[in-house]
Scaffold this motif. Structure first.
Motif, PDB file in Angstrom:
ATOM      1  N   ASP A  83       0.827  -1.193   0.000  1.00  0.00           N
ATOM      2  CA  ASP A  83       0.000   0.000   0.000  1.00  0.00           C
ATOM      3  C   ASP A  83       0.870   1.255   0.000  1.00  0.00           C
ATOM      4  O   ASP A  83       2.026   1.239   0.439  1.00  0.00           O
ATOM      5  CB  ASP A  83      -0.915   0.009   1.217  1.00  0.00           C
ATOM      6  CG  ASP A  83      -1.977  -1.077   1.151  1.00  0.00           C
ATOM      7  OD1 ASP A  83      -2.327  -1.496   0.028  1.00  0.00           O
ATOM      8  OD2 ASP A  83      -2.441  -1.521   2.227  1.00  0.00           O
ATOM      9  N   GLU A  84       0.291   2.343  -0.461  1.00  0.00           N
ATOM     10  CA  GLU A  84       1.053   3.582  -0.598  1.00  0.00           C
ATOM     11  C   GLU A  84       1.543   4.127   0.741  1.00  0.00           C
ATOM     12  O   GLU A  84       2.546   4.831   0.793  1.00  0.00           O
ATOM     13  CB  GLU A  84       0.202   4.632  -1.314  1.00  0.00           C
ATOM     14  CG  GLU A  84       0.982   5.841  -1.766  1.00  0.00           C
ATOM     15  CD  GLU A  84       0.155   6.777  -2.615  1.00  0.00           C
ATOM     16  OE1 GLU A  84       0.356   8.004  -2.494  1.00  0.00           O
ATOM     17  OE2 GLU A  84      -0.702   6.304  -3.391  1.00  0.00           O
ATOM     18  N   ASP A  85       0.869   3.807   1.828  1.00  0.00           N
ATOM     19  CA  ASP A  85       1.323   4.293   3.130  1.00  0.00           C
ATOM     20  C   ASP A  85       2.433   3.429   3.734  1.00  0.00           C
ATOM     21  O   ASP A  85       2.945   3.720   4.811  1.00  0.00           O
ATOM     22  CB  ASP A  85       0.154   4.410   4.114  1.00  0.00           C
ATOM     23  CG  ASP A  85      -0.555   3.083   4.349  1.00  0.00           C
ATOM     24  OD1 ASP A  85      -0.145   2.061   3.751  1.00  0.00           O
ATOM     25  OD2 ASP A  85      -1.528   3.061   5.121  1.00  0.00           O
ATOM     26  N   ASN A  86       2.830   2.393   3.029  1.00  0.00           N
ATOM     27  CA  ASN A  86       3.924   1.531   3.475  1.00  0.00           C
ATOM     28  C   ASN A  86       5.258   2.209   3.151  1.00  0.00           C
ATOM     29  O   ASN A  86       5.435   2.734   2.045  1.00  0.00           O
ATOM     30  CB  ASN A  86       3.827   0.188   2.757  1.00  0.00           C
ATOM     31  CG  ASN A  86       4.784  -0.853   3.302  1.00  0.00           C
ATOM     32  OD1 ASN A  86       5.986  -0.642   3.365  1.00  0.00           O
ATOM     33  ND2 ASN A  86       4.247  -2.006   3.663  1.00  0.00           N
ATOM     34  N   SER A  89       6.884   1.642  -0.251  1.00  0.00           N
ATOM     35  CA  SER A  89       6.200   2.042  -1.477  1.00  0.00           C
ATOM     36  C   SER A  89       7.022   3.043  -2.277  1.00  0.00           C
ATOM     37  O   SER A  89       7.355   4.129  -1.788  1.00  0.00           O
ATOM     38  CB  SER A  89       4.837   2.650  -1.142  1.00  0.00           C
ATOM     39  OG  SER A  89       4.270   3.257  -2.277  1.00  0.00           O
ATOM     40  N   LYS A 112       0.574   0.096  -8.692  1.00  0.00           N
ATOM     41  CA  LYS A 112      -0.079  -0.585  -7.562  1.00  0.00           C
ATOM     42  C   LYS A 112      -1.572  -0.341  -7.644  1.00  0.00           C
ATOM     43  O   LYS A 112      -2.049   0.785  -7.540  1.00  0.00           O
ATOM     44  CB  LYS A 112       0.461  -0.066  -6.229  1.00  0.00           C
ATOM     45  CG  LYS A 112      -0.263  -0.644  -5.000  1.00  0.00           C
ATOM     46  CD  LYS A 112      -0.164  -2.161  -4.935  1.00  0.00           C
ATOM     47  CE  LYS A 112      -0.784  -2.708  -3.648  1.00  0.00           C
ATOM     48  NZ  LYS A 112      -2.262  -2.620  -3.663  1.00  0.00           N
ATOM     49  N   PRO A 114      -5.702  -2.310  -6.774  1.00  0.00           N
ATOM     50  CA  PRO A 114      -6.325  -3.228  -5.824  1.00  0.00           C
ATOM     51  C   PRO A 114      -6.037  -4.686  -6.165  1.00  0.00           C
ATOM     52  O   PRO A 114      -5.895  -5.055  -7.325  1.00  0.00           O
ATOM     53  CB  PRO A 114      -7.815  -2.909  -5.965  1.00  0.00           C
ATOM     54  CG  PRO A 114      -7.850  -1.488  -6.429  1.00  0.00           C
ATOM     55  CD  PRO A 114      -6.675  -1.346  -7.341  1.00  0.00           C
TER      56      PRO A 114
END
Length: 239
Positions: A83-86, A89, A112, A114
């Motif tokens: 996920d982008e908040d990782n 990323s 990235k 779903p």
């Protein structure tokens, strides 16, 4: 290793600098110049970048270039399936460092999408890239110490497919055993055909890896970067 000891194949241009910032500025100048010229000929241009720490000063320098960013499609050569908040990323990296200042108006195409795995999200990624015009205009690659580039890893079971010269898919899922995350990557054919390709490297260790790659260029699946060591490549390197 002395940079003067490195013998490049004919047609590959070495653009070495004394500091990472110098090289980043030179690369940003070259990319901006190419995009400006390209946008005089076509309605949209594409810019494919790579993640990691090496391109950060390049991203920041390029973001300040006053070109017509609203007509530029930006995407990664590959992405970790997180996920982008990782923190892992690269999409987050690009948004925070490249898609700023003048470049904030660029259109970002995310690899990235779903799906629990890259394989599950593959159709959504292809849909995201459906409007992307090929050949790609600008491609900035990096290189790992195993000779991988993008997410074309030597130990990925999907490598032969993604490196197939006749591969019809623009992207492929890769699951290299050496990496903690599954990956999504552009395949070799669209990467191979980019109009402007730069390899952006930092550190003496990368020169040693590059020398190893150039010493036996035919074994592409052992070191996928070898597939890009061809005329037209520009190598931007700093200590």
């Amino acid at each position: 290793m002395k940079t003067s000891d490195l013998q490049f194949p004919e047609g590959i241009q070495a653009r070495f600098g004394k500091t990472p910032d110098d090289v980043a500025l030179n690369l940003a100048d070259a990319v901006a110049e190419f995009l400006v010229a390209r946008l005089k000929e076509v309605p949209r241009a594409s810019l494919v970048v790579s993640g990691g720490s090496t391109p950060l000063p390049f991203f920041k320098a390029l973001s300040g270039k006053p070109l017509d960013w609203g007509k530029v499609d930006v995407l990664l050569a590959d992405e970790r399936w997180v996920d982008e908040d990782n923190p892992a990323s690269n999409t987050r990296l690009v948004r925070d460092n490249l898609l700023q200042n003048h470049a904030a108006s660029a259109r970002y195409l995310s690899l990235k999408q779903p799906g629990a795995t890259p394989a599950e999200g593959l159709d959504a990624v292809k849909a995201e890239l459906a409007g992307l015009v090929l050949p790609l205009d600008v491609l900035i690659l990096g290189m790992g110490n195993d000779g991988h580039t993008a997410s074309l890893f030597p130990d990925a079971p999907e490598l032969a497919y993604a490196m197939d010269p006749e591969c019809q898919d623009i992207v492929a899922a890769t699951t290299p055993a050496s990496q903690p995350q599954k990956r999504i990557t552009l395949t070799w054919p669209p990467l191979r055909d980019a109009r402007f390709t730069a390899l952006h490297l930092r550190g003496e260790d990368k020169l040693a890896i590059l020398e190893q790659a150039m010493s036996d260029p035919g074994k592409v699946l052992e070191m996928p970067i070898r597939a890009f060591l061809k005329p037209g490549l520009q190598v931007f390197w700093s200590p």
